[in-house]
Design a protein around this motif. Structure first.
Motif, mmCIF file in Angstrom:
data_model
loop_
_atom_site.group_PDB
_atom_site.id
_atom_site.type_symbol
_atom_site.label_atom_id
_atom_site.label_comp_id
_atom_site.label_asym_id
_atom_site.label_seq_id
_atom_site.Cartn_x
_atom_site.Cartn_y
_atom_site.Cartn_z
ATOM 1 N N SER A 1 -2.949 -42.937 -9.888
ATOM 2 C CA SER A 1 -1.576 -43.467 -9.846
ATOM 3 C C SER A 1 -0.689 -42.852 -10.915
ATOM 4 O O SER A 1 0.523 -42.783 -10.764
ATOM 5 C CB SER A 1 -1.598 -44.985 -10.049
ATOM 6 O OG SER A 1 -2.297 -45.601 -9.020
ATOM 7 N N TYR A 2 -1.295 -42.453 -12.038
ATOM 8 C CA TYR A 2 -0.521 -41.803 -13.100
ATOM 9 C C TYR A 2 -0.492 -40.316 -12.783
ATOM 10 O O TYR A 2 -1.528 -39.644 -12.862
ATOM 11 C CB TYR A 2 -1.190 -42.040 -14.453
ATOM 12 C CG TYR A 2 -0.287 -41.822 -15.640
ATOM 13 C CD1 TYR A 2 0.077 -42.872 -16.466
ATOM 14 C CD2 TYR A 2 0.206 -40.554 -15.944
ATOM 15 C CE1 TYR A 2 0.904 -42.684 -17.555
ATOM 16 C CE2 TYR A 2 1.041 -40.359 -17.026
ATOM 17 C CZ TYR A 2 1.389 -41.423 -17.830
ATOM 18 O OH TYR A 2 2.210 -41.224 -18.912
ATOM 19 N N GLU A 3 0.659 -39.809 -12.399
ATOM 20 C CA GLU A 3 0.737 -38.413 -11.950
ATOM 21 C C GLU A 3 0.607 -37.458 -13.129
ATOM 22 O O GLU A 3 1.396 -37.499 -14.070
ATOM 23 C CB GLU A 3 2.045 -38.182 -11.205
ATOM 24 C CG GLU A 3 2.027 -38.834 -9.833
ATOM 25 C CD GLU A 3 3.266 -38.529 -9.028
ATOM 26 O OE1 GLU A 3 3.961 -37.547 -9.358
ATOM 27 O OE2 GLU A 3 3.534 -39.290 -8.086
ATOM 28 N N ASP B 1 0.023 -33.274 -13.698
ATOM 29 C CA ASP B 1 -0.136 -31.982 -13.018
ATOM 30 C C ASP B 1 -1.295 -31.195 -13.638
ATOM 31 O O ASP B 1 -1.804 -31.526 -14.712
ATOM 32 C CB ASP B 1 1.178 -31.178 -13.026
ATOM 33 C CG ASP B 1 1.687 -30.947 -14.437
ATOM 34 O OD1 ASP B 1 0.850 -30.753 -15.332
ATOM 35 O OD2 ASP B 1 2.918 -30.969 -14.652
#
Lengths: 319, 356
Positions: free
Chosen positions: B51-53, B55
């Motif tokens: 849920s915590y994006e 990259d």
């Protein structure tokens, strides 16, 4: 000259010191842990919808995230949220952060400055504490309105709570001015899956009835603590009263007729056995209002009691 | 210098002095390599999704020790990595528990729930949640462990006979005690406070969501203590496959091997269940899957079983965590959803082969 920066820093500290002290408060939560919480939290995440989120909303704090329910074939929702406060996930900026367990990553992504959780929630408290100060409410051993009062203390909204308590006091005075509650017996019952369920004090409805001073059948007063107790159909007469309150769950699509049918399933022909039912003195109340620990619910319930009990003629039990 | 000799189906590994030689099944070793690669791929994916994006460059920077932000450090190092490791460790432990139980009972349907280990842990924790809510969350693993060991000892004591141990008696008593304990648990859930019952049901579903580094350390210690035992018993286990009478005739210490295998099976399952709740089907499926992937001796089969269990629970946890986020599905639910069709497929495939 070299003293100037020092004096400036000292002056700043003297001015800012008290302000900094007021910016946070140290509290001991339900696990016995001391935590430092912001005095005026701006980004609160609540991990229990009915016990915490709805209370926060009533106290004027819109949390940035909340636990919610995920009924089959439906969008996540804040139980009782729309019905009691008007807020839900679909009409506000409150983010859904999961159910049981809540998603700790979703909580972290909201960058909260305060997390409120309960001993019911299975998201790990240690992980939550690593995100932000986390206050744990032991709701399984706390009275609903004790939880509410603590929410107000933790979030620095006790002034707002005092106004709500004053309003509730005035509403009880209104009932007291209309009838003598001690002379009227009441009970609250609920049927489910062929069993009769009774509590000593049924949620907010029970609180209103007891705070107003109504009398209860001895069988209800004898229930220790506030655990649900299950009885067979033979026990119906023990719970007879001048007025009987029966609840039904609106959010599950239930109706008063379904609540009556459920009572009939426990004891066919129950209505003939009960004085209150024979004389049309049953009051049906949506369960979400009857059980919600909010002052808006207490308002609705005092009005229901005022109109359905205090505001009518009735046949007293035993007549 | 070690030498490696190859035949068509086996690789023989010899020490320089040729005092030690290992004959390793080629297919088994290749399968171990592939499963390790698959497990590493799942671990990488587990660190990427959530849920915590985050990259990929940020993830790589964080893993290399650079702090991009305290929150990201927290998510990677405190949430995702320990959770992925616990899922793999718990899967391996439940799988090895099932393998030990299947070997000792010579019953392919044996798994930790058969002899009441999971039910014992479940009863202890549900009682703590529903009847004694004041007991702290942190004590649940200890309570679960006590319940699991207590029931395992009870079944073992009830099934003990002076004339020797009967596998059927052991299994039947296990099923009976499990059913009895499950009924008590159900009664508590039915008549207990609804909020507490819901909380207990959540634990019963089996979830890795609260995994911490402390759990990783505890499980690693259990693995380090018990895995060598199961490998050491592999020779006796291979003889026991031929039946208790034959094994005794061949001079194998069957009695002690039985106790050893039961202790290892109970230890693996109790430790895993205590931390994450009951995880269904892993102990049942993983040994079968390992056998289908590559026919091998008991030692290699144990390694394959552990890897199959690790992969199964890792996939289950990843899907449960990320597929419907922020809704968190318990790994136990996913292992059941994945496990039942796989098990049916394995049984049907085995049946088809036996017809040929």
């Amino acid at each position: 000259m070299t003293f100037k920066p020092f004096l400036a820093a000292l002056a700043t500290a003297l001015v800012a010191g008290p302000a900094l002290a007021q910016d946070s408060q140290v509290l001991t939560d339900g696990t016995g842990t001391e935590i430092t919480v912001p005095a005026d939290p701006q980004r609160v995440v609540s991990l229990h919808d009915t016990s915490l989120t709805v209370a926060l909303l009533e106290l004027g704090i819109v949390p940035v995230g909340s636990h919610g329910r995920t009924p089959e074939n439906a969008q996540p929702n804040i139980r009782s949220g729309k019905l009691i406060t008007g807020y839900d996930f679909d009409n506000s900026a409150i983010e859904f952060v999961g159910n049981l367990p809540a998603d700790v990553e979703a909580v972290a992504a909201l960058e909260p400055d305060l997390i409120l959780t309960t001993d019911w929630q299975t998201a790990d408290v240690g992980q939550l504490r690593s995100i932000a100060p986390t206050y744990v409410f032991p709701i399984s051993t706390m009275d609903d309105f004790e939880v509410y009062r603590t929410v107000a203390e933790v979030t620095g909204t006790t002034d707002e709570l005092e106004k709500l308590e004053a309003r509730y006091g005035a509403q009880l005075d209104m009932i007291d001015a209309l009838v003598t509650p001690q002379d009227i017996t009441v009970s609250v019952i609920q049927a489910n899956a062929g069993e009769l369920h009774v509590w000593n004090t049924y949620g907010s409805l029970g609180k209103v009835l007891r705070d107003a001073g109504f009398a209860f059948p001895a069988a209800i007063d004898a229930i220790e603590g506030n655990e649900r107790q299950i009885f067979s159909g033979e026990s119906y007469p023990d719970f007879d009263a001048d007025f009987i309150f029966v609840t039904y769950a609106v959010e599950r699509g239930e109706t008063p007729a379904m609540a009556r049918a459920a009572l009939d399933e426990v004891l066919p022909g129950w209505c003939e056995v009960m004085h209150a039912c024979r004389n049309g003195q049953i009051v049906y109340v949506p369960r979400e209002i009857a059980s919600s620990a909010t002052y808006d619910s207490l308002t609705a319930l005092t009005q229901i009691v005022a109109s359905h009990v205090a505001g009518r003629d009735y046949v007293a039990l035993g007549q | 210098m070690n030498t490696l000799a190859r035949s068509e189906r086996h690789w023989v590994l010899r020490s320089r002095t040729e005092r030690i030689a290992l004959r390793l099944p080629a297919r088994g070793i290749i399968a171990i390599g592939l499963l390790v690669a698959l497990q590493l791929a799942i671990l990488s994916l587990s660190l990427t999704l959530g849920s915590y994006e985050i990259d990929l460059p940020t993830l790589m920077a964080t893993l290399s020790g650079t702090t991009v932000s305290a929150a990201i450090d927290n998510v990677i190092w405190q949430f995702r990595l320990p959770r992925a490791l616990v899922a793999a460790l718990v899967g391996a432990m439940m799988a090895l528990s099932g393998a030990a139980m299947q070997n000792v009972t010579r019953n392919g349907l044996a798994d930790p729930s058969l002899i009441g280990i999971s039910q014992g842990a479940a009863l202890a924790v549900v009682a703590a949640i529903v009847v004694f809510p004041q007991i702290e969350h942190g004590l649940r693993p200890v309570i679960a462990f006590g319940g699991a060991l207590g029931v395992a000892a009870l079944v073992q004591a009830l099934s003990y006979q002076k004339r020797g141990n009967s596998t059927i008696r052991f299994i039947l008593l296990g099923i009976g005690v499990s059913a009895f304990i499950s009924s008590i648990t159900s009664a508590m859930l039915t008549y207990g406070d609804i909020d507490r019952a819901i909380s207990a049901l959540s634990w019963l579903a089996g979830s890795v969501n609260a995994a911490t580094w402390s759990d990783v350390h505890v499980l690693t210690l259990w693995c380090l203590a018990l895995a060598p035992v199961i490998l050491a018993l592999s020779r006796v286990m291979s003889v026991m496959r031929m039946g208790e009478g034959t094994a005794i005739g061949l001079g194998a210490p069957v009695k002690w091997a039985r106790y050893g295998l039961i202790a290892v099976g109970v230890g693996f399952a109790a430790a895993a269940t205590a931390l994450v709740g009951p995880l269904g089907f892993v102990g049942l499926i993983a040994p079968h899957a390992a056998r289908r992937i590559a026919r091998s001796g008991v030692g290699v089969h144990a390694i394959l079983t552990a890897l199959c269990g690790a992969v199964l629970v890792s996939v289950a946890d990843l899907v449960g965590r990320a597929a419907f986020a922020p809704i968190q599905l318990p790994a136990g639910l996913i292992t059941s959803i994945i496990g039942v069709p796989v098990f049916i497929y394995l049984l049907q495939r085995a049946a088809a082969k036996s017809h040929l």
